[in-house]
Design a protein around this motif. Structure first.
Motif, mmCIF file in Angstrom:
data_model
loop_
_atom_site.group_PDB
_atom_site.id
_atom_site.type_symbol
_atom_site.label_atom_id
_atom_site.label_comp_id
_atom_site.label_asym_id
_atom_site.label_seq_id
_atom_site.Cartn_x
_atom_site.Cartn_y
_atom_site.Cartn_z
ATOM 1 N N ASN A 1 0.819 -1.212 0.000
ATOM 2 C CA ASN A 1 0.000 0.000 0.000
ATOM 3 C C ASN A 1 0.852 1.261 0.000
ATOM 4 O OD1 ASN A 1 -2.563 1.435 0.255
ATOM 5 N ND2 ASN A 1 -1.823 1.964 2.294
ATOM 6 N N ASN A 2 0.367 2.247 -0.709
ATOM 7 C CA ASN A 2 0.955 3.585 -0.694
ATOM 8 C C ASN A 2 -0.080 4.531 -0.079
ATOM 9 O OD1 ASN A 2 2.306 5.997 -1.271
ATOM 10 N ND2 ASN A 2 1.632 6.037 -3.399
ATOM 11 N N PRO A 3 0.229 5.245 1.016
ATOM 12 C CA PRO A 3 1.565 5.619 1.494
ATOM 13 C C PRO A 3 2.084 4.865 2.720
ATOM 14 C CG PRO A 3 -0.031 7.114 2.428
ATOM 15 C CD PRO A 3 -0.820 6.121 1.597
ATOM 16 N N THR A 4 1.442 3.777 3.135
ATOM 17 C CA THR A 4 1.853 3.157 4.399
ATOM 18 C C THR A 4 2.912 2.084 4.240
ATOM 19 O OG1 THR A 4 0.116 1.453 4.322
ATOM 20 C CG2 THR A 4 -0.454 3.579 5.346
ATOM 21 N N GLY A 5 2.979 1.452 3.051
ATOM 22 C CA GLY A 5 3.937 0.374 2.827
ATOM 23 C C GLY A 5 3.474 -0.982 3.319
ATOM 24 N N THR A 6 2.298 -1.048 3.918
ATOM 25 C CA THR A 6 1.810 -2.300 4.488
ATOM 26 C C THR A 6 1.395 -3.277 3.386
ATOM 27 O OG1 THR A 6 -0.364 -1.261 4.730
ATOM 28 C CG2 THR A 6 1.086 -1.268 6.660
ATOM 29 N N PHE A 7 1.267 -4.561 3.779
ATOM 30 C CA PHE A 7 1.089 -5.621 2.786
ATOM 31 C C PHE A 7 0.101 -6.658 3.283
ATOM 32 C CE2 PHE A 7 2.486 -9.705 0.902
ATOM 33 C CZ PHE A 7 2.428 -9.379 -0.452
ATOM 34 N N LEU A 8 -0.826 -7.046 2.400
ATOM 35 C CA LEU A 8 -1.762 -8.128 2.707
ATOM 36 C C LEU A 8 -1.243 -9.419 2.076
ATOM 37 C CD1 LEU A 8 -5.312 -6.560 2.178
ATOM 38 C CD2 LEU A 8 -4.109 -6.966 4.329
ATOM 39 N N PRO A 9 -1.107 -10.478 2.856
ATOM 40 C CA PRO A 9 -0.622 -11.748 2.299
ATOM 41 C C PRO A 9 -1.655 -12.411 1.399
ATOM 42 C CG PRO A 9 -1.269 -12.036 4.588
ATOM 43 C CD PRO A 9 -1.351 -10.562 4.303
ATOM 44 N N ARG A 10 -1.218 -13.433 0.716
ATOM 45 C CA ARG A 10 -2.028 -14.143 -0.273
ATOM 46 C C ARG A 10 -3.399 -14.544 0.277
ATOM 47 N NH1 ARG A 10 -1.172 -18.015 -4.718
ATOM 48 N NH2 ARG A 10 0.943 -17.194 -4.845
ATOM 49 N N GLY A 11 -3.427 -15.092 1.482
ATOM 50 C CA GLY A 11 -4.692 -15.551 2.054
ATOM 51 C C GLY A 11 -5.698 -14.433 2.232
ATOM 52 N N GLU A 12 -5.232 -13.249 2.623
ATOM 53 C CA GLU A 12 -6.139 -12.123 2.834
ATOM 54 C C GLU A 12 -6.669 -11.568 1.509
ATOM 55 O OE1 GLU A 12 -7.153 -10.469 6.244
ATOM 56 O OE2 GLU A 12 -7.091 -12.636 5.896
ATOM 57 N N ILE A 13 -5.807 -11.517 0.488
ATOM 58 C CA ILE A 13 -6.272 -11.070 -0.832
ATOM 59 C C ILE A 13 -7.302 -12.046 -1.380
ATOM 60 C CG2 ILE A 13 -5.577 -10.696 -3.222
ATOM 61 C CD1 ILE A 13 -4.771 -8.396 -1.452
ATOM 62 N N ALA A 14 -7.046 -13.342 -1.223
ATOM 63 C CA ALA A 14 -7.994 -14.354 -1.691
ATOM 64 C C ALA A 14 -9.318 -14.249 -0.937
ATOM 65 C CB ALA A 14 -7.397 -15.750 -1.527
ATOM 66 N N ARG A 15 -9.237 -13.989 0.370
ATOM 67 C CA ARG A 15 -10.459 -13.878 1.181
ATOM 68 C C ARG A 15 -11.260 -12.643 0.786
ATOM 69 N NH1 ARG A 15 -12.014 -12.160 6.447
ATOM 70 N NH2 ARG A 15 -9.985 -11.210 6.890
#
Length: 383
Positions: free
Chosen positions: A176-190
């Motif tokens: 994510n911009n501007p925080t740099g945080t990241f959702l792993p594969r399982g969360e994107i799939a969910r």
């Protein structure tokens, strides 16, 4: 054939036109124009620009060589970016027909909203997301819906709970911009699994190349398997071609067809296409840039965390920047000034609800050491 107006109907029309000048649409008037990162201090001094998430290593040597080749600007560029799409497809294992190129990924994000949302519809995104999502929603007359985050990270449960019958598009930037945080594969799939089939999920992977292969979020696989997933990428970040404005997206044939209908007809320049093709052929540069970024980001994050007793905190990042929070007596404004005094421009984001934070692009080792020193000296003076 158009009928000529009578004197009476002409007079009636004139009486209903009370405006003295053209008036923009209300939903356009509500847009706050995108503000790019600064490169000068408040007093006009040129600063080292670490405010726009550009690659400190420049661009791939092969891309630079392609840009330096003599070419005539007279002919229009290939309207379909055919060779560029083939090069992208070869690297990523995607059929070129499932790829569309744009003037940076910004164009593709905007036309994705335009193609699938309009007045009366909703476009959803997480709080502290890329500011273009709000603009993309408003410029097509849709209603932007900002959903609460969880400690600066997109909250899948909150996003799914906010879906209504009016929801048409969901933007998620990963990282994510501007925080740099990241959702792993399982969360994107969910997230995808929880959305109605008629809602378009746009996974913005502008910083995707900074993520190692073992952390892949599965977005490309979803785009290959489903009718309602679009993944966007850009050459502006790790490839170091921000000045050429090249982006691309992949998804189901119906999505690509929709974007092709409304994108600019000659939207990627001849030089941009040539540079992009060359850049795709220099994956060693991508690897080198990713490795430099990871090492420099880790050292800088450690330096910031070492100032935690002064209220500084680094949001965990998988991108080429770190969002530094100022949660004590040392303020973001003071840090912005101190960093500028050291010769660097970084990004202060009060307009995005982050008056207490600075987004700092990862530069060279020496540059990051300078900024860490400036923050340390500021904190010591505040003690």
């Amino acid at each position: 054939m158009r009928a000529f107006a009578t004197d009476e109907t002409r007079a009636m029309a004139e009486n209903t036109r009370t405006q003295t000048k053209p008036r923009m649409k209300p939903y356009v008037e509500a847009i706050h124009a995108y503000v790019p990162g600064k490169s000068k201090s408040a007093d006009g001094r040129e600063l080292v620009k670490l405010s726009a998430n550009e690659n400190p290593l420049g661009c791939a040597p092969k891309a630079l060589e392609a840009l330096e080749q003599v070419q005539s600007p007279a002919p229009y560029p290939d309207p379909g970016s055919t060779a560029l799409r083939e090069a992208i497809g070869e690297v990523h294992g995607i059929a070129p027909a499932r790829i569309v190129c744009g003037t940076g990924s910004d164009e593709l994000l905007n036309i994705a909203a335009q193609a699938f949302a309009g007045p009366g519809d909703e476009v959803m995104f997480s709080r502290f997301s890329f500011s273009v999502y709000d603009i993309a929603a408003r410029r097509c007359g849709a209603t932007p819906v900002e959903v609460d985050d969880s400690d600066y990270t997109a909250d899948v449960d909150a996003l799914l709970a906010a879906v209504t019958p009016a929801t048409r598009v969901v933007f998620i930037a990963n990282p994510n911009n501007p925080t740099g945080t990241f959702l792993p594969r399982g969360e994107i799939a969910r997230l995808h699994a929880g959305l109605p089939a008629d809602v378009l999920l746009v996974i913005d992977q502008a910083y995707g190349e900074y993520v190692t292969a073992d952390m892949d979020d599965g977005g490309m696989e979803l785009a290959a398997a489903h009718e309602n997933v679009l993944v966007t990428r850009t050459f502006s970040k790790i490839y170091g071609l921000a000045g050429e404005r090249i982006g691309w997206a992949t998804g189901a044939p119906g999505l690509i067809d929709a974007l092709n209908r409304i994108r600019g007809p000659f939207n990627v320049t001849t030089s941009g296409q040539r540079a992009g093709i060359a850049a795709m052929g220099d994956q060693d540069f991508v690897t080198r840039s990713r490795e430099h970024n990871a090492a420099a980001r880790a050292r800088f994050t450690e330096a910031v965390e070492g100032l935690g007793n002064h209220g500084l905190r680094a949001v965990p990042s998988e991108a080429n920047f770190v969002l530094v929070l100022f949660e004590g007596s040392v303020t973001a404004e003071a840090a912005l000034h101190a960093i500028a005094e050291a010769g660097y421009a970084v990004r202060h984001l009060p307009g995005q609800g982050l008056p207490h934070a600075l987004r700092i692009t990862i530069g060279t080792d020496a540059q990051m050491a300078d900024i860490a020193d400036a923050l340390r000296q500021l904190c010591e003076a505040d003690a």
